[in-house]
Design a protein around this motif. Structure first.
Motif, PDB file in Angstrom:
ATOM      1  N   GLN A  53       0.803  -1.227   0.000  1.00  0.00           N
ATOM      2  CA  GLN A  53       0.000   0.000   0.000  1.00  0.00           C
ATOM      3  C   GLN A  53       0.836   1.277   0.000  1.00  0.00           C
ATOM      4  O   GLN A  53       0.357   2.331  -0.405  1.00  0.00           O
ATOM      5  CB  GLN A  53      -0.972   0.000   1.160  1.00  0.00           C
ATOM      6  CG  GLN A  53      -0.335   0.022   2.524  1.00  0.00           C
ATOM      7  CD  GLN A  53      -1.355  -0.168   3.627  1.00  0.00           C
ATOM      8  OE1 GLN A  53      -2.552  -0.267   3.372  1.00  0.00           O
ATOM      9  NE2 GLN A  53      -0.884  -0.225   4.854  1.00  0.00           N
ATOM     10  N   ASP A  54       2.086   1.204   0.417  1.00  0.00           N
ATOM     11  CA  ASP A  54       2.955   2.381   0.411  1.00  0.00           C
ATOM     12  C   ASP A  54       3.891   2.411  -0.791  1.00  0.00           C
ATOM     13  O   ASP A  54       4.820   3.222  -0.833  1.00  0.00           O
ATOM     14  CB  ASP A  54       3.779   2.424   1.700  1.00  0.00           C
ATOM     15  CG  ASP A  54       2.898   2.620   2.919  1.00  0.00           C
ATOM     16  OD1 ASP A  54       1.876   3.323   2.811  1.00  0.00           O
ATOM     17  OD2 ASP A  54       3.237   2.061   3.982  1.00  0.00           O
ATOM     18  N   SER A  55       3.647   1.556  -1.750  1.00  0.00           N
ATOM     19  CA  SER A  55       4.506   1.462  -2.924  1.00  0.00           C
ATOM     20  C   SER A  55       4.483   2.757  -3.737  1.00  0.00           C
ATOM     21  O   SER A  55       3.455   3.427  -3.830  1.00  0.00           O
ATOM     22  CB  SER A  55       4.045   0.309  -3.819  1.00  0.00           C
ATOM     23  OG  SER A  55       4.775   0.304  -5.024  1.00  0.00           O
ATOM     24  N   GLN A  56       5.615   3.086  -4.314  1.00  0.00           N
ATOM     25  CA  GLN A  56       5.716   4.239  -5.207  1.00  0.00           C
ATOM     26  C   GLN A  56       5.611   3.811  -6.672  1.00  0.00           C
ATOM     27  O   GLN A  56       5.801   4.618  -7.573  1.00  0.00           O
ATOM     28  CB  GLN A  56       7.042   4.976  -4.966  1.00  0.00           C
ATOM     29  CG  GLN A  56       7.157   5.554  -3.570  1.00  0.00           C
ATOM     30  CD  GLN A  56       6.018   6.508  -3.238  1.00  0.00           C
ATOM     31  OE1 GLN A  56       5.732   7.429  -3.987  1.00  0.00           O
ATOM     32  NE2 GLN A  56       5.344   6.267  -2.122  1.00  0.00           N
ATOM     33  N   ASP A  57       5.296   2.551  -6.903  1.00  0.00           N
ATOM     34  CA  ASP A  57       5.127   2.005  -8.247  1.00  0.00           C
ATOM     35  C   ASP A  57       3.818   2.540  -8.834  1.00  0.00           C
ATOM     36  O   ASP A  57       2.744   2.341  -8.260  1.00  0.00           O
ATOM     37  CB  ASP A  57       5.103   0.478  -8.163  1.00  0.00           C
ATOM     38  CG  ASP A  57       5.121  -0.199  -9.514  1.00  0.00           C
ATOM     39  OD1 ASP A  57       4.473   0.300 -10.458  1.00  0.00           O
ATOM     40  OD2 ASP A  57       5.783  -1.244  -9.623  1.00  0.00           O
ATOM     41  N   ALA A  58       3.911   3.211  -9.966  1.00  0.00           N
ATOM     42  CA  ALA A  58       2.724   3.800 -10.588  1.00  0.00           C
ATOM     43  C   ALA A  58       1.684   2.736 -10.928  1.00  0.00           C
ATOM     44  O   ALA A  58       0.481   2.997 -10.849  1.00  0.00           O
ATOM     45  CB  ALA A  58       3.116   4.583 -11.840  1.00  0.00           C
ATOM     46  N   MET A  61      -0.348   2.177  -7.902  1.00  0.00           N
ATOM     47  CA  MET A  61      -1.239   3.313  -7.659  1.00  0.00           C
ATOM     48  C   MET A  61      -2.476   3.250  -8.555  1.00  0.00           C
ATOM     49  O   MET A  61      -3.584   3.586  -8.124  1.00  0.00           O
ATOM     50  CB  MET A  61      -0.483   4.616  -7.876  1.00  0.00           C
ATOM     51  CG  MET A  61       0.581   4.858  -6.842  1.00  0.00           C
ATOM     52  SD  MET A  61       1.502   6.360  -7.222  1.00  0.00           S
ATOM     53  CE  MET A  61       3.065   5.960  -6.471  1.00  0.00           C
ATOM     54  N   TYR A  80      -4.978   8.642  -5.816  1.00  0.00           N
ATOM     55  CA  TYR A  80      -4.047   7.684  -6.417  1.00  0.00           C
ATOM     56  C   TYR A  80      -3.703   8.035  -7.860  1.00  0.00           C
ATOM     57  O   TYR A  80      -2.569   7.832  -8.293  1.00  0.00           O
ATOM     58  CB  TYR A  80      -4.597   6.263  -6.314  1.00  0.00           C
ATOM     59  CG  TYR A  80      -4.399   5.676  -4.945  1.00  0.00           C
ATOM     60  CD1 TYR A  80      -3.127   5.385  -4.470  1.00  0.00           C
ATOM     61  CD2 TYR A  80      -5.475   5.438  -4.110  1.00  0.00           C
ATOM     62  CE1 TYR A  80      -2.926   4.863  -3.206  1.00  0.00           C
ATOM     63  CE2 TYR A  80      -5.288   4.904  -2.839  1.00  0.00           C
ATOM     64  CZ  TYR A  80      -4.015   4.625  -2.402  1.00  0.00           C
ATOM     65  OH  TYR A  80      -3.819   4.109  -1.145  1.00  0.00           O
ATOM     66  N   ARG A  83      -1.131  10.738  -7.600  1.00  0.00           N
ATOM     67  CA  ARG A  83       0.149  10.163  -7.186  1.00  0.00           C
ATOM     68  C   ARG A  83       0.817   9.430  -8.351  1.00  0.00           C
ATOM     69  O   ARG A  83       2.035   9.499  -8.513  1.00  0.00           O
ATOM     70  CB  ARG A  83      -0.051   9.206  -6.008  1.00  0.00           C
ATOM     71  CG  ARG A  83      -0.278   9.934  -4.694  1.00  0.00           C
ATOM     72  CD  ARG A  83      -0.423   8.986  -3.527  1.00  0.00           C
ATOM     73  NE  ARG A  83       0.746   8.126  -3.390  1.00  0.00           N
ATOM     74  CZ  ARG A  83       0.762   7.010  -2.682  1.00  0.00           C
ATOM     75  NH1 ARG A  83      -0.326   6.598  -2.061  1.00  0.00           N
ATOM     76  NH2 ARG A  83       1.848   6.286  -2.596  1.00  0.00           N
ATOM     77  N   ALA A  84       0.020   8.725  -9.145  1.00  0.00           N
ATOM     78  CA  ALA A  84       0.574   8.004 -10.298  1.00  0.00           C
ATOM     79  C   ALA A  84       1.161   8.988 -11.303  1.00  0.00           C
ATOM     80  O   ALA A  84       2.246   8.761 -11.857  1.00  0.00           O
ATOM     81  CB  ALA A  84      -0.499   7.148 -10.961  1.00  0.00           C
ATOM     82  N   LYS A  86       2.331  12.026 -10.628  1.00  0.00           N
ATOM     83  CA  LYS A  86       3.549  12.598 -10.043  1.00  0.00           C
ATOM     84  C   LYS A  86       4.720  11.629 -10.110  1.00  0.00           C
ATOM     85  O   LYS A  86       5.870  12.037 -10.207  1.00  0.00           O
ATOM     86  CB  LYS A  86       3.296  13.010  -8.588  1.00  0.00           C
ATOM     87  CG  LYS A  86       2.485  14.274  -8.458  1.00  0.00           C
ATOM     88  CD  LYS A  86       2.270  14.632  -7.007  1.00  0.00           C
ATOM     89  CE  LYS A  86       1.345  15.839  -6.907  1.00  0.00           C
ATOM     90  NZ  LYS A  86       0.965  16.141  -5.537  1.00  0.00           N
ATOM     91  N   ALA A  87       4.405  10.335 -10.049  1.00  0.00           N
ATOM     92  CA  ALA A  87       5.451   9.321 -10.113  1.00  0.00           C
ATOM     93  C   ALA A  87       5.873   9.030 -11.553  1.00  0.00           C
ATOM     94  O   ALA A  87       6.700   8.160 -11.795  1.00  0.00           O
ATOM     95  CB  ALA A  87       4.975   8.033  -9.453  1.00  0.00           C
TER      96      ALA A  87
END
Length: 107
Positions: A53-58, A61, A80, A83-84, A86-87
């Motif tokens: 749940q804390d993954s930075q993988d788009a 997200m 989400y 966030r996707a 931005k990543a």
């Protein structure tokens, strides 16, 4: 192959084993969550994704956004999606239905 042949339950069973044995194998986890969403089981998809749940993988997200949309939670979906983006995962938004993505941004 099982999914392509229409054996969704068999595919889910196989992916469950892989995710259980290799919990940090992101690709298997994403495939299983996607399968659960296609089976109209957003809660099962959320359970599959809980560990990351804390993954930075788009890609993760986007799955979380799809789960939120399936649960009619546009605010969380929007979070989400943003966030996707931005990543650098704009390309990953293709996984979302365009109308659903736009609707989540408007609500």
């Amino acid at each position: 192959m099982a999914v392509a042949a229409g054996y969704m339950d068999s595919a889910a069973a196989l992916l469950n084993v892989v995710v259980f044995r290799f919990p940090y194998l992101m690709d298997a986890r994403l495939l299983l969550a996607d399968l659960r969403l296609r089976q109209n089981s957003p809660q099962h998809a959320a359970n599959v994704m809980q560990l990351v749940q804390d993954s930075q993988d788009a890609r993760a997200m986007i799955i979380f956004a799809r789960i939120a949309l399936a649960k009619k939670d546009q605010a969380t979906a929007r979070k989400y999606i943003e966030r996707a983006l931005k990543a650098g995962g704009g390309e990953e938004l293709r996984a979302l239905d365009k109308a659903l993505a736009l609707k989540s941004m408007d609500d």
